[in-house]
Design an enzyme around this catalytic site. Structure first.
Site, PDB file in Angstrom:
ATOM      1  N   ARG A   1      -9.538 -23.570  -8.031  1.00 30.90           N
ATOM      2  CA  ARG A   1     -10.518 -23.179  -7.014  1.00 30.90           C
ATOM      3  C   ARG A   1      -9.797 -23.095  -5.672  1.00 30.90           C
ATOM      4  O   ARG A   1      -8.999 -23.961  -5.314  1.00 30.90           O
ATOM      5  CB  ARG A   1     -11.666 -24.208  -6.908  1.00 30.90           C
ATOM      6  CG  ARG A   1     -12.779 -24.008  -7.928  1.00 30.90           C
ATOM      7  CD  ARG A   1     -13.559 -22.735  -7.662  1.00 30.90           C
ATOM      8  NE  ARG A   1     -14.708 -22.577  -8.524  1.00 30.90           N
ATOM      9  CZ  ARG A   1     -14.713 -21.897  -9.680  1.00 30.90           C
ATOM     10  NH1 ARG A   1     -13.597 -21.348 -10.106  1.00 30.90           N
ATOM     11  NH2 ARG A   1     -15.826 -21.781 -10.376  1.00 30.90           N
TER      12      ARG A   1
ATOM     13  N   HIS B   1      -8.058 -13.461  -8.942  1.00 28.77           N
ATOM     14  CA  HIS B   1      -8.958 -14.243  -9.798  1.00 28.77           C
ATOM     15  C   HIS B   1      -9.027 -13.658 -11.210  1.00 28.77           C
ATOM     16  O   HIS B   1     -10.108 -13.328 -11.716  1.00 28.77           O
ATOM     17  CB  HIS B   1     -10.359 -14.318  -9.184  1.00 28.77           C
ATOM     18  CG  HIS B   1     -11.087 -15.564  -9.582  1.00 28.77           C
ATOM     19  ND1 HIS B   1     -11.739 -16.362  -8.688  1.00 28.77           N
ATOM     20  CD2 HIS B   1     -11.258 -16.174 -10.793  1.00 28.77           C
ATOM     21  CE1 HIS B   1     -12.298 -17.397  -9.314  1.00 28.77           C
ATOM     22  NE2 HIS B   1     -12.003 -17.294 -10.601  1.00 28.77           N
TER      23      HIS B   1
ATOM     24  N   GLU C   1     -13.766 -17.231  -1.592  1.00 24.98           N
ATOM     25  CA  GLU C   1     -14.614 -17.026  -2.769  1.00 24.98           C
ATOM     26  C   GLU C   1     -15.637 -18.130  -2.968  1.00 24.98           C
ATOM     27  O   GLU C   1     -16.555 -17.966  -3.781  1.00 24.98           O
ATOM     28  CB  GLU C   1     -13.754 -16.969  -4.028  1.00 24.98           C
ATOM     29  CG  GLU C   1     -12.748 -15.856  -4.087  1.00 24.98           C
ATOM     30  CD  GLU C   1     -11.974 -15.911  -5.392  1.00 24.98           C
ATOM     31  OE1 GLU C   1     -12.295 -15.125  -6.294  1.00 24.98           O
ATOM     32  OE2 GLU C   1     -11.076 -16.765  -5.510  1.00 24.98           O
TER      33      GLU C   1
END
Length: 337
Positions: free
Chosen positions: A236, A292, A265
């Site tokens: 993340r 991603h 994000e």
């Protein structure tokens, strides 16, 4: 009886669409761009179910504005973009896909390590831009043989990364909140987070994003790492402070940074930056950045969608869906209270 309305917020495989259409009336985003918050709400106000993706932000106000909603089938493993407690209070079940992303994410982590350490992207650019006239004493990098690789987080993804590192003959240190048996992982040394950070030549992040893990890699943490460490983030974006990473790259304290995820994000953060730090984008020699794609293997993405779709179909049929992450009060009970 009219079929229930299901909203799908991203373009999906034909197999996913066919499964849902056999049981529901669909509204599907057919583009590659996410809907705005307003458009998503417009579609969901009278929907029974929602197939959600990384680009969707589902909060308490959204749930309150969707009184018919009963199921959110998230095509995700991490679900920090969904307020699952608010969903539970409103009688909405949230399901995830817990296992299918593990292997492709671990594979990508290894790819990021090798690309960063061995200057693969920089070498490719040099060949295409300058032509190739033979070997030169350039682009010396870092290998894994004999290196210490620290892994923060030793859940399924962390374990899969460690398993794939073993053939490279590196020393693997792992930090994890749970107590794990060394006997179950004979090639892994478990240590406290501070020690893992201090000893790692490579630091790989495999943590979920929580209030405790946000910016676990900040200026203070970086200062405690050995000079020349390389950091890899397939987990993340907000696990790191990207500005602190850029600063440490500029001073040389960090030798490289590779990431598949970015702070911009993380919808759960009201204060998230709107863009990637431009210094990271400009530093092509010491960064490897991918958009991603951790789970972007065709059959894996198809299976992820189908798993989320099956959860929605179960809810339509009145069956408890698999992989629920909350225990909602039935909305009928809430309304009768």
């Amino acid at each position: 009886m009219e079929k229930k309305k299901i909203v799908v917020t991203s373009r999906v495989f034909p197999e996913t669409r066919a499964l849902l259409e056999a049981h529901a009336r669909l509204v599907v985003n057919e583009t590659d761009e996410p809907w705005s918050a307003g458009k998503l709400l417009e579609h969901c106000r009278d929907a029974f179910g929602l197939m959600a993706f990384m680009t969707d932000s589902i909060g308490e106000d959204f749930i309150a504005a969707c009184p018919e909603l009963r199921i959110i089938g998230a095509a995700l493993k991490g679900y920090d973009n969904i307020d699952v407690d608010a969903c539970a209070r409103a009688g909405v079940t949230v399901t995830i896909v817990p296992d299918l992303l593990t292997v492709p994410t671990a594979e990508l982590a290894i790819g990021l390590i090798l690309s960063l350490g061995r200057n693969i992207l920089t070498g490719d650019t040099a060949i295409r831009g300058d032509g190739f006239s033979g070997w030169r004493p350039a682009l010396y990098g870092a290998g894994l043989d004999g290196a210490t690789v620290g892994i923060l987080g030793f859940g399924l993804v962390g374990q899969a990364i460690a398993e794939r590192l073993h053939p490279f003959r590196c020393r693997v240190l792992a930090a994890d909140a749970e107590c794990r048996s060394d006997a179950a992982f004979p090639h892994i040394q478990f240590a406290e987070t501070d020690r893992v950070m201090a000893e790692a030549d490579w630091l790989v992040l495999a943590l979920p994003l929580t209030s405790e893990t946000q910016h676990i890699i900040d200026r203070s943490a970086i200062a405690r790492m050995k000079p020349g460490v390389r950091i890899v983030n397939p987990a993340r974006g907000s696990l790191v402070d990207e500005a602190a990473i850029a600063d440490a790259l500029s001073t040389g304290h960090i030798a490289g940074y590779a990431a598949d995820v970015f702070e911009c994000e993380d919808w759960a953060r009201d204060d998230r930056p709107k863009d990637i730090d431009p210094r990271l984008l400009a530093d092509k020699a010491r960064t490897v950045l991918t958009p991603h794609i951790g789970s972007a293997v065709t059959h894996v993405r198809r299976d992820i969608e189908l798993s989320a779709a099956r959860s929605i179909v179960d809810a339509i049929a009145g069956r408890p869906p698999a992989h629920a992450v909350n225990a909602p009060v039935p909305r009928e009970v809430i309304e009768d209270a």
